[in-house]
Design a protein around this motif. Structure first.
Motif, PDB file in Angstrom:
ATOM      1  N   ASP A  37       0.844  -1.193   0.000  1.00 34.35           N
ATOM      2  CA  ASP A  37       0.000   0.000   0.000  1.00 34.35           C
ATOM      3  C   ASP A  37       0.882   1.247   0.000  1.00 34.35           C
ATOM      4  OD1 ASP A  37       0.864   0.419   2.699  1.00 34.35           O
ATOM      5  OD2 ASP A  37      -0.769  -0.830   3.421  1.00 34.35           O
ATOM      6  N   ALA A  38       0.228   2.393  -0.181  1.00 30.70           N
ATOM      7  CA  ALA A  38       0.968   3.656  -0.266  1.00 30.70           C
ATOM      8  C   ALA A  38       1.644   4.005   1.052  1.00 30.70           C
ATOM      9  CB  ALA A  38       0.034   4.780  -0.700  1.00 30.70           C
ATOM     10  N   HIS A  39       0.992   3.708   2.165  1.00 30.33           N
ATOM     11  CA  HIS A  39       1.578   4.021   3.473  1.00 30.33           C
ATOM     12  C   HIS A  39       2.935   3.327   3.631  1.00 30.33           C
ATOM     13  CE1 HIS A  39       1.961   4.831   7.747  1.00 30.33           C
ATOM     14  NE2 HIS A  39       2.207   3.545   7.902  1.00 30.33           N
ATOM     15  N   VAL A  44       9.210   3.610   3.136  1.00 32.10           N
ATOM     16  CA  VAL A  44      10.451   3.315   2.402  1.00 32.10           C
ATOM     17  C   VAL A  44      10.999   4.600   1.782  1.00 32.10           C
ATOM     18  CG1 VAL A  44      11.447   2.057   0.445  1.00 32.10           C
ATOM     19  CG2 VAL A  44       9.775   0.924   1.931  1.00 32.10           C
ATOM     20  N   LEU A  45      10.133   5.371   1.143  1.00 32.43           N
ATOM     21  CA  LEU A  45      10.563   6.600   0.466  1.00 32.43           C
ATOM     22  C   LEU A  45      11.141   7.625   1.440  1.00 32.43           C
ATOM     23  CD1 LEU A  45       7.530   6.835  -1.923  1.00 32.43           C
ATOM     24  CD2 LEU A  45       9.915   6.577  -2.666  1.00 32.43           C
ATOM     25  N   GLN A  46      10.623   7.671   2.656  1.00 30.84           N
ATOM     26  CA  GLN A  46      11.095   8.638   3.659  1.00 30.84           C
ATOM     27  C   GLN A  46      12.427   8.233   4.283  1.00 30.84           C
ATOM     28  OE1 GLN A  46       7.592   8.689   6.114  1.00 30.84           O
ATOM     29  NE2 GLN A  46       6.631  10.315   4.937  1.00 30.84           N
ATOM     30  N   ASN A  47      12.827   6.964   4.114  1.00 31.85           N
ATOM     31  CA  ASN A  47      14.093   6.486   4.657  1.00 31.85           C
ATOM     32  C   ASN A  47      15.221   6.916   3.717  1.00 31.85           C
ATOM     33  OD1 ASN A  47      16.324   5.132   5.562  1.00 31.85           O
ATOM     34  ND2 ASN A  47      15.449   3.093   5.389  1.00 31.85           N
ATOM     35  N   SER A  51      18.556   3.812  -0.838  1.00 35.72           N
ATOM     36  CA  SER A  51      18.569   4.326  -2.210  1.00 35.72           C
ATOM     37  C   SER A  51      17.557   3.532  -3.046  1.00 35.72           C
ATOM     38  CB  SER A  51      19.969   4.224  -2.806  1.00 35.72           C
ATOM     39  OG  SER A  51      20.370   2.871  -2.860  1.00 35.72           O
ATOM     40  N   LEU A  52      17.032   4.185  -4.057  1.00 38.02           N
ATOM     41  CA  LEU A  52      16.071   3.547  -4.966  1.00 38.02           C
ATOM     42  C   LEU A  52      16.378   3.967  -6.393  1.00 38.02           C
ATOM     43  CD1 LEU A  52      12.731   4.216  -3.037  1.00 38.02           C
ATOM     44  CD2 LEU A  52      13.898   2.016  -3.249  1.00 38.02           C
ATOM     45  N   ALA A  53      16.236   3.026  -7.323  1.00 38.91           N
ATOM     46  CA  ALA A  53      16.461   3.330  -8.737  1.00 38.91           C
ATOM     47  C   ALA A  53      15.171   3.719  -9.437  1.00 38.91           C
ATOM     48  CB  ALA A  53      17.080   2.127  -9.441  1.00 38.91           C
ATOM     49  N   GLU A  75       8.241  14.581  -4.240  1.00 39.98           N
ATOM     50  CA  GLU A  75       8.560  15.610  -3.250  1.00 39.98           C
ATOM     51  C   GLU A  75       9.726  15.149  -2.374  1.00 39.98           C
ATOM     52  OE1 GLU A  75       4.921  16.278  -1.099  1.00 39.98           O
ATOM     53  OE2 GLU A  75       3.973  17.326  -2.779  1.00 39.98           O
ATOM     54  N   LEU A  76       9.726  13.853  -2.046  1.00 38.14           N
ATOM     55  CA  LEU A  76      10.784  13.290  -1.204  1.00 38.14           C
ATOM     56  C   LEU A  76      12.050  12.988  -1.997  1.00 38.14           C
ATOM     57  CD1 LEU A  76       8.470  10.820   0.736  1.00 38.14           C
ATOM     58  CD2 LEU A  76       9.637  12.802   1.742  1.00 38.14           C
ATOM     59  N   ARG A  77      11.878  12.562  -3.234  1.00 37.63           N
ATOM     60  CA  ARG A  77      12.986  12.146  -4.103  1.00 37.63           C
ATOM     61  C   ARG A  77      12.730  12.688  -5.508  1.00 37.63           C
ATOM     62  NH1 ARG A  77      15.495   6.929  -2.130  1.00 37.63           N
ATOM     63  NH2 ARG A  77      14.683   6.625  -0.037  1.00 37.63           N
ATOM     64  N   PRO A  78      13.110  13.937  -5.749  1.00 36.06           N
ATOM     65  CA  PRO A  78      12.764  14.603  -7.011  1.00 36.06           C
ATOM     66  C   PRO A  78      13.248  13.885  -8.270  1.00 36.06           C
ATOM     67  CG  PRO A  78      13.588  16.186  -5.410  1.00 36.06           C
ATOM     68  CD  PRO A  78      13.794  14.830  -4.818  1.00 36.06           C
ATOM     69  N   GLU A  79      14.311  13.122  -8.183  1.00 40.84           N
ATOM     70  CA  GLU A  79      14.869  12.473  -9.379  1.00 40.84           C
ATOM     71  C   GLU A  79      14.372  11.045  -9.577  1.00 40.84           C
ATOM     72  OE1 GLU A  79      16.796  14.306 -11.448  1.00 40.84           O
ATOM     73  OE2 GLU A  79      16.353  15.924 -10.036  1.00 40.84           O
ATOM     74  N   LEU A  80      13.525  10.541  -8.675  1.00 39.11           N
ATOM     75  CA  LEU A  80      13.107   9.136  -8.736  1.00 39.11           C
ATOM     76  C   LEU A  80      12.201   8.881  -9.947  1.00 39.11           C
ATOM     77  CD1 LEU A  80      13.094   6.343  -7.300  1.00 39.11           C
ATOM     78  CD2 LEU A  80      10.974   7.091  -6.166  1.00 39.11           C
ATOM     79  N   PRO A  81      12.604   7.973 -10.844  1.00 38.13           N
ATOM     80  CA  PRO A  81      11.714   7.605 -11.946  1.00 38.13           C
ATOM     81  C   PRO A  81      10.507   6.832 -11.400  1.00 38.13           C
ATOM     82  CG  PRO A  81      13.986   6.948 -12.396  1.00 38.13           C
ATOM     83  CD  PRO A  81      13.913   7.334 -10.951  1.00 38.13           C
ATOM     84  N   VAL A  82       9.342   7.102 -11.985  1.00 35.97           N
ATOM     85  CA  VAL A  82       8.117   6.437 -11.567  1.00 35.97           C
ATOM     86  C   VAL A  82       7.488   5.760 -12.778  1.00 35.97           C
ATOM     87  CG1 VAL A  82       5.806   6.759 -10.597  1.00 35.97           C
ATOM     88  CG2 VAL A  82       7.728   8.114  -9.712  1.00 35.97           C
ATOM     89  N   LEU A  83       7.117   4.490 -12.590  1.00 35.22           N
ATOM     90  CA  LEU A  83       6.439   3.713 -13.623  1.00 35.22           C
ATOM     91  C   LEU A  83       5.095   3.267 -13.068  1.00 35.22           C
ATOM     92  CD1 LEU A  83       6.269   2.105 -16.288  1.00 35.22           C
ATOM     93  CD2 LEU A  83       7.623   0.304 -15.175  1.00 35.22           C
TER      94      LEU A  83
END
Length: 120
Positions: A37-39, A44-47, A51-53, A75-83
Motif C-alpha cells: 500500500d501507499a503508506h 520506504v521513500l522517507q528512509n 537508495s532507490l532506482a 517531493e521526497l525524491r525529485p529524481e526518482l523515476p516512476v512507472l
C-alpha cells in the motif's frame, strides 16, 4: 542485465500481482523492495538511507491513489523515476513519469524498466 545496483520499489495491493512482478524483476537481476500500500511505500521513500532506482506503482491503491503517491514520492525524491502499472489502458499520468498497461509480459516489463533506467 540490470543497469543499477539500487533496488526498485514495487507498490501493488494485489498480493499475487505484486509477488509475480517482484519475482520477474528479481529473475532479471534487480533487487526489489515491495509495498502492499501507499503508506508502506512512503515509509520506504522517507528512509533517506535507502537508495532507490525506480518506483513501479499500481494506479489504484486502497489507501491512496497511485498518482498522489507518485507526487509525494517526487517531493521526497525529485529524481526518482516512476512507472505506473494500470489495467485501465492509458491513464493521465504526471509529466515525466511512465506507464505500462496490465497485464504485461515479462519482456514488456523488462524493456520498459531498462528503457527508463538507461534514460537516467
Amino acid at each position: 542485465m540490470p543497469q543499477t545496483s539500487q533496488p526498485l520499489l514495487v507498490v501493488e495491493d494485489d498480493d499475487i500481482v505484486r509477488m509475480l512482478t517482484v519475482e520477474v524483476l528479481e529473475e532479471l537481476g534487480y533487487q526489489v523492495l515491495e509495498a502492499a500500500d501507499a503508506h508502506t511505500a512512503l515509509v520506504v521513500l522517507q528512509n533517506t538511507q535507502q537508495s532507490l532506482a525506480l518506483m513501479l506503482t499500481d494506479v489504484g491503491l486502497p489507501d491512496m491513489n497511485g498518482k498522489d503517491l507518485a507526487v509525494k514520492a517526487r517531493e521526497l525524491r525529485p529524481e526518482l523515476p516512476v512507472l505506473f502499472a494500470s489495467g485501465y489502458g492509458d491513464v493521465d499520468i504526471p509529466l515525466g513519469m511512465h506507464q505500462i498497461t496490465k497485464p504485461f509480459s515479462i519482456d514488456q516489463l523488462r524493456d520498459k524498466v531498462q528503457g527508463i533506467l538507461q534514460a537516467i
